[in-house]
Design a protein around this motif. Structure first.
Motif, mmCIF file in Angstrom:
data_model
loop_
_atom_site.group_PDB
_atom_site.id
_atom_site.type_symbol
_atom_site.label_atom_id
_atom_site.label_comp_id
_atom_site.label_asym_id
_atom_site.label_seq_id
_atom_site.Cartn_x
_atom_site.Cartn_y
_atom_site.Cartn_z
ATOM 1 N N UNK B 31 34.941 -45.964 3.732
ATOM 2 C CA UNK B 31 35.792 -44.929 4.290
ATOM 3 C C UNK B 31 35.789 -44.969 5.812
ATOM 4 N N UNK B 33 37.863 -43.097 9.403
ATOM 5 C CA UNK B 33 38.616 -41.919 9.811
ATOM 6 C C UNK B 33 38.982 -42.010 11.300
ATOM 7 N N UNK B 35 39.898 -39.203 14.317
ATOM 8 C CA UNK B 35 39.976 -37.811 14.728
ATOM 9 C C UNK B 35 40.443 -37.748 16.176
ATOM 10 N N UNK B 43 37.212 -31.059 16.194
ATOM 11 C CA UNK B 43 37.777 -32.340 15.767
ATOM 12 C C UNK B 43 38.831 -32.099 14.691
ATOM 13 N N UNK B 48 43.099 -41.247 7.621
ATOM 14 C CA UNK B 48 41.871 -41.809 7.099
ATOM 15 C C UNK B 48 42.195 -42.911 6.099
ATOM 16 N N UNK B 90 38.181 -40.182 18.291
ATOM 17 C CA UNK B 90 36.950 -40.668 17.669
ATOM 18 C C UNK B 90 37.251 -41.318 16.338
ATOM 19 N N UNK B 94 32.031 -43.945 6.673
ATOM 20 C CA UNK B 94 30.898 -43.691 5.788
ATOM 21 C C UNK B 94 31.064 -44.462 4.485
ATOM 22 N N UNK B 99 25.035 -40.370 -1.266
ATOM 23 C CA UNK B 99 24.822 -38.991 -1.703
ATOM 24 C C UNK B 99 24.863 -38.008 -0.552
ATOM 25 N N UNK B 100 24.755 -38.517 0.649
ATOM 26 C CA UNK B 100 24.658 -37.596 1.766
ATOM 27 C C UNK B 100 25.950 -37.460 2.544
ATOM 28 N N UNK B 101 26.856 -38.407 2.365
ATOM 29 C CA UNK B 101 28.204 -38.247 2.887
ATOM 30 C C UNK B 101 28.286 -38.130 4.396
ATOM 31 N N UNK B 102 27.213 -38.466 5.104
ATOM 32 C CA UNK B 102 27.291 -38.312 6.550
ATOM 33 C C UNK B 102 28.256 -39.332 7.114
ATOM 34 N N UNK B 103 28.939 -38.929 8.156
ATOM 35 C CA UNK B 103 29.851 -39.824 8.839
ATOM 36 C C UNK B 103 29.183 -40.352 10.103
ATOM 37 N N UNK B 105 29.866 -41.911 13.784
ATOM 38 C CA UNK B 105 30.933 -41.847 14.767
ATOM 39 C C UNK B 105 30.808 -42.921 15.834
ATOM 40 N N UNK B 106 31.969 -43.346 16.325
ATOM 41 C CA UNK B 106 32.018 -44.203 17.496
ATOM 42 C C UNK B 106 31.897 -43.366 18.761
#
Lengths: 112, 114
Positions: B31, B33, B35, B43, B48, B90, B94, B99-103, B105-106
């Motif tokens: 995935x 994205x 923003x 944001x 995406x 930005x 991910x 399970x944690x789905x954190x993204x 970032x650049x």
């Protein structure tokens, strides 16, 4: 439209004090995440709490979630000058477990 | 690992000019994205992608196009820049099944449209 709204918009404390930031959201969520953004940098993930959890800890961070009130709080204990940053809550909603909606953030200043 | 990188870091455009912002990630994330971040607005998701060759509209897609020809790259295009597109952009990515789905970032691209 913004799903999450942080409160306060800005917070200034002394080093060593605790900092509490709140986030309110509008619709049911799958999970809620907190991110930090240092000035001029990208966001960094801090902690995630699922909708069936009420409290979570990670180092000096403590996050709570009250789904009945649609709100979350982030507590940073024993703050340091390096904690100075903007803090954002982000929610994953509906059928999406990956698409996040961010709040406007709380600017935390920790004075030495 | 470099993580998520963005090119360029800064750009100034005149109204009507076009440009492409490049996002690259070396974490094999499914995935990706784009923003934009404006003062006091937090944001907002532009577009995406859930995998190579796929794209979808986010909250504020008008005036932007995207492409995901390679898994590691996600391009954001402005065909005819407008002053309202002055912002910090930005990119994030991910995993599909984390399970944690954190993204992740650049560092951002600061774009000014005159």
């Amino acid at each position: 439209s913004q799903q999450g709204e942080e409160d306060p918009q800005a917070l200034s404390i002394q080093e060593g004090e605790n900092a509490t930031m709140n986030c309110s959201y509008k619709t049911s969520i799958n999970n809620l995440q907190w991110y930090r953004q240092n000035s001029g940098r990208g966001l960094v993930h801090l902690i995630l709490i699922r909708s069936n959890e009420r409290e979570k800890h990670s180092g000096r961070l403590r996050v709570t979630l009250d789904t009945s009130k649609k709100s979350s709080s982030l507590l940073i204990t024993a703050s340091r000058a390096a904690d100075t940053a903007s803090y954002f809550c982000a929610t994953a909603v509906g059928g999406s477990n990956y698409k996040l909606t961010f709040g406007k953030g709380t600017l935390l200043t920790v004075n030495p | 690992n470099a993580g998520v990188t963005q090119t360029p870091k800064f750009r100034v455009l005149k109204t009507g000019q076009s440009m492409t912002l490049l996002c690259a990630q070396d974490m094999n994330h499914e995935y990706m994205y784009w923003y934009r971040q404006d003062p006091g607005m937090g944001l907002r998701l532009i577009h995406y992608s859930v995998g190579e060759g796929t794209t979808a509209k986010g909250e504020v897609p008008d005036g932007y196009n995207v492409s995901r020809l390679k898994k590691q790259n996600f391009l954001l295009g402005l065909e005819s820049a407008a002053p309202s597109q002055t912002s910090v952009y930005f990119c994030a990515s991910n995993l599909l099944e984390t399970p944690y789905n954190e993204q992740f970032f650049g560092p951002g691209t600061r774009l000014t449209v005159l």
